[in-house]
Design a protein around this motif. Structure first.
Motif, PDB file in Angstrom:
ATOM      1  N   MET A   1      43.807 -36.569 -35.185  1.00 41.06           N
ATOM      2  CA  MET A   1      44.449 -37.479 -34.241  1.00 41.06           C
ATOM      3  C   MET A   1      45.832 -36.946 -33.845  1.00 41.06           C
ATOM      4  O   MET A   1      46.219 -36.969 -32.670  1.00 41.06           O
ATOM      5  N   PHE A   2      46.564 -36.435 -34.815  1.00 41.81           N
ATOM      6  CA  PHE A   2      47.906 -35.893 -34.573  1.00 41.81           C
ATOM      7  C   PHE A   2      47.857 -34.707 -33.616  1.00 41.81           C
ATOM      8  O   PHE A   2      48.680 -34.588 -32.704  1.00 41.81           O
ATOM      9  N   LYS A   3      46.873 -33.836 -33.813  1.00 39.11           N
ATOM     10  CA  LYS A   3      46.769 -32.639 -32.963  1.00 39.11           C
ATOM     11  C   LYS A   3      46.342 -32.992 -31.538  1.00 39.11           C
ATOM     12  O   LYS A   3      46.682 -32.276 -30.592  1.00 39.11           O
ATOM     13  N   GLN A   4      45.606 -34.078 -31.399  1.00 42.56           N
ATOM     14  CA  GLN A   4      45.178 -34.499 -30.059  1.00 42.56           C
ATOM     15  C   GLN A   4      46.332 -35.106 -29.272  1.00 42.56           C
ATOM     16  O   GLN A   4      46.506 -34.839 -28.081  1.00 42.56           O
ATOM     17  N   ASN A   5      47.138 -35.921 -29.946  1.00 38.85           N
ATOM     18  CA  ASN A   5      48.262 -36.557 -29.252  1.00 38.85           C
ATOM     19  C   ASN A   5      49.266 -37.046 -30.289  1.00 38.85           C
ATOM     20  O   ASN A   5      49.058 -38.075 -30.932  1.00 38.85           O
ATOM     21  N   GLU A   6      50.382 -36.308 -30.439  1.00 40.50           N
ATOM     22  CA  GLU A   6      51.375 -36.643 -31.458  1.00 40.50           C
ATOM     23  C   GLU A   6      51.982 -38.019 -31.217  1.00 40.50           C
ATOM     24  O   GLU A   6      52.198 -38.790 -32.154  1.00 40.50           O
ATOM     25  N   TYR A   7      52.268 -38.335 -29.952  1.00 40.75           N
ATOM     26  CA  TYR A   7      52.919 -39.606 -29.628  1.00 40.75           C
ATOM     27  C   TYR A   7      52.026 -40.785 -30.017  1.00 40.75           C
ATOM     28  O   TYR A   7      52.479 -41.749 -30.644  1.00 40.75           O
ATOM     29  N   VAL A   8      50.748 -40.701 -29.652  1.00 35.58           N
ATOM     30  CA  VAL A   8      49.811 -41.781 -29.983  1.00 35.58           C
ATOM     31  C   VAL A   8      49.684 -41.918 -31.503  1.00 35.58           C
ATOM     32  O   VAL A   8      49.666 -43.027 -32.044  1.00 35.58           O
ATOM     33  N   TYR A   9      49.622 -40.770 -32.191  1.00 36.89           N
ATOM     34  CA  TYR A   9      49.490 -40.796 -33.655  1.00 36.89           C
ATOM     35  C   TYR A   9      50.672 -41.534 -34.290  1.00 36.89           C
ATOM     36  O   TYR A   9      50.488 -42.439 -35.114  1.00 36.89           O
ATOM     37  N   HIS A  10      51.894 -41.146 -33.922  1.00 33.55           N
ATOM     38  CA  HIS A  10      53.072 -41.764 -34.530  1.00 33.55           C
ATOM     39  C   HIS A  10      53.197 -43.235 -34.124  1.00 33.55           C
ATOM     40  O   HIS A  10      53.634 -44.068 -34.931  1.00 33.55           O
ATOM     41  N   SER A  11      52.800 -43.572 -32.890  1.00 29.66           N
ATOM     42  CA  SER A  11      52.841 -44.967 -32.450  1.00 29.66           C
ATOM     43  C   SER A  11      51.888 -45.821 -33.281  1.00 29.66           C
ATOM     44  O   SER A  11      52.230 -46.924 -33.725  1.00 29.66           O
ATOM     45  N   MET A  12      50.670 -45.306 -33.503  1.00 27.37           N
ATOM     46  CA  MET A  12      49.684 -46.043 -34.300  1.00 27.37           C
ATOM     47  C   MET A  12      50.142 -46.156 -35.756  1.00 27.37           C
ATOM     48  O   MET A  12      49.948 -47.188 -36.397  1.00 27.37           O
ATOM     49  N   ARG A  13      50.762 -45.097 -36.250  1.00 30.73           N
ATOM     50  CA  ARG A  13      51.243 -45.099 -37.637  1.00 30.73           C
ATOM     51  C   ARG A  13      52.339 -46.157 -37.817  1.00 30.73           C
ATOM     52  O   ARG A  13      52.312 -46.930 -38.778  1.00 30.73           O
ATOM     53  N   GLU A  14      53.290 -46.192 -36.883  1.00 30.90           N
ATOM     54  CA  GLU A  14      54.376 -47.165 -36.959  1.00 30.90           C
ATOM     55  C   GLU A  14      53.839 -48.589 -36.890  1.00 30.90           C
ATOM     56  O   GLU A  14      54.277 -49.476 -37.637  1.00 30.90           O
ATOM     57  N   ALA A  15      52.868 -48.810 -35.997  1.00 39.21           N
ATOM     58  CA  ALA A  15      52.270 -50.144 -35.872  1.00 39.21           C
ATOM     59  C   ALA A  15      51.568 -50.556 -37.157  1.00 39.21           C
ATOM     60  O   ALA A  15      51.670 -51.696 -37.615  1.00 39.21           O
TER      61      ALA A  15
END
Length: 476
Positions: free
Chosen positions: A434-448
């Motif tokens: 998931m991180f390699k596909q889109n770092e921003y989406v990964y970190h956003s989902m992680r924070e949520a």
């Protein structure tokens, strides 16, 4: 036990050698304990039957001492506890763990004889007790235990001479094996395993021992040729040769003549200086930094025992800032500072700092330990979890994969900690994709996810007494 044979090991006495070729991760033998007991200090927190740690345990209604998960565990442990229960009631209190273990051994031998199973290679009277090698102070305490045992031992049971009782006390003094909890993360008791007593020591062994589902397993760390002696390490290799030899002489009554001790292999790395651009610090600088580290470690331990973790961090940072430019990244005192900083900072939830020190610790351990050493594997697992907590998924996944590869050899695929690691490996692999596909989406989902389900506090750091323990238990 067709996998091995008893033989006379030169300079060591009896030992075990392989009857066939083994490869990394092979189980050479598996053995249940002759008897085992929970440590005195954990008697109310660990099940006396399955050795699991539980928040709420049921106490034996008769002796008021033994604790169990539930009635199932109590019934399972009744065969061993029945005579003990009556003895504790009559004695008025539970004696110490050594006396309780000797009593359980004697009841087992009285019931089943000298050989309790077809798998047992030796009887207890054939094993060395090293009573004559004990220092005078230890011998006094030893004699007190024997005396108290004779008071505790029921008059309606078979009576034994003090020589027989002393022999068994001597055996557990130098051959008692620490029993861990169900996940293998904490020593919670001590037991006696007759076949394991035959496995001799080497500081760079070809086998490791792990407790798995109530039995110890002797596992191969790499290729072992047919006819090769099977060895384990009784002490942690992180110690320098002189210290290992001192510990072995003091605790196990022999002079280690292994290759790594005689040649002082890796001692230069463990106490050396940091080389930068081809320039090394002077011996005086290294000694000064080493002495300073040693003093600060004592202060750190005192603060840690008091639970003053912010003071621990302050002491460690001060020491690291002063000595890190001088000492090698494999210096054992610096490694201990990094290890403590990683553990305490993770507990305080400063995960990025904790991850940095955990990575340094694993890098240093990798240069010192055998590639399949369990301590290295556990350190890599801790570093992997800490990097994951810090959001550093790439390094975290790599560390967890490293740990998984090591523990598959040292613990095997069925051990609870290996199963935990497999789950972590699958989860971090998914997160990494998931991180390699889109770092921003990964970190956003992680924070949520973290906001919806706050990260739980890490377990409180253990006192130094509960750090890395020797393979075999000795009562202090």
């Amino acid at each position: 036990m067709e996998n091995m044979t008893i033989f006379d090991s030169p300079g060591k006495g009896r030992g075990l050698k392989a009857n066939k070729e083994f490869w990394a991760g092979d189980v050479i033998f598996s053995e249940p304990s002759l008897a085992a007991v929970v440590f005195d200090s954990l008697a109310e927190r660990i099940c006396h039957s399955c050795f699991r740690r539980q928040d709420k345990l049921q106490r034996c209604g008769q002796c008021k001492f033994s604790h169990y998960c539930d009635r199932t565990c109590q019934r399972a442990g009744w065969a061993e506890h029945k005579q003990e229960c009556s003895a504790i009631k009559n004695f008025g209190k539970a004696p110490n763990e050594n006396i309780r273990l000797v009593a359980r051994i004697m009841w087992r031998l009285d019931k089943d004889g000298d050989v309790v199973s077809d798998m047992q290679l030796t009887t207890l009277d054939q094993l060395e007790d090293h009573i004559e090698d004990m220092p005078e102070d230890d011998l006094k305490e030893f004699k007190v235990d024997v005396h108290n045992f004779l008071d505790y031992w029921p008059r309606n049971c078979k009576q034994h001479t003090s020589e027989v009782i002393s022999h068994v006390f001597g055996l557990i003094n130098c051959n008692g094996f620490t029993v861990s909890d169900q996940r293998g993360l904490q020593a919670v008791g001590v037991g006696l395993f007759p076949n394991l007593c035959l496995v001799n020591h080497d500081c760079w062994p070809n086998c490791s021992v792990i407790l798995n589902h109530g039995k110890i397993e002797l596992r191969s760390l790499g290729k072992i040729a047919e006819g090769e002696e099977l060895t384990v390490s009784y002490v942690d290799f992180i110690n320098v040769s002189e210290e290992r030899r001192r510990l072995l002489k003091t605790q196990y009554f022999f002079d280690c003549t292994c290759h790594h001790c005689k040649e002082r292999i890796k001692d230069d790395l463990k106490m050396g200086g940091r080389e930068q651009d081809g320039v090394k610090p002077s011996e005086e600088q290294v000694k000064e930094s080493t002495d300073y580290c040693y003093q600060m470690l004592d202060k750190m331990d005192q603060a840690r025992l008091k639970g003053d973790y912010h003071e621990v961090v302050k002491i460690c940072k001060e020491c690291i800032e002063k000595t890190e430019p001088i000492l090698a990244d494999t210096h054992i005192y610096l490694l201990r500072m990094w290890s403590t900083m990683s553990e305490v900072q993770a507990y305080l939830q400063y995960f990025e700092e904790a991850a940095e020190y955990a990575r340094k610790m694993v890098d240093g351990y990798t240069k010192l330990y055998h590639p399949n050493n369990a301590t290295l594997g556990m350190a890599a697992m801790r570093a992997g979890v800490t990097h994951w907590q810090a959001g550093l998924i790439e390094v975290g996944h790599g560390m967890i994969c490293k740990a998984y590869a090591i523990l598959m050899v040292t613990h095997g695929p069925t051990h609870p900690i290996t199963k935990d690691l497999e789950s972590m490996r699958v989860q971090t692999e998914m997160e990494l994709r998931m991180f390699k596909q889109n770092e921003y989406v990964y970190h956003s989902m992680r924070e949520a996810a973290l906001k919806n389900k706050p990260m739980t506090m890490m377990h409180e750091p253990k006192s130094m007494e509960e750090g890395i323990k020797n393979l075999f238990h000795r009562r202090k």
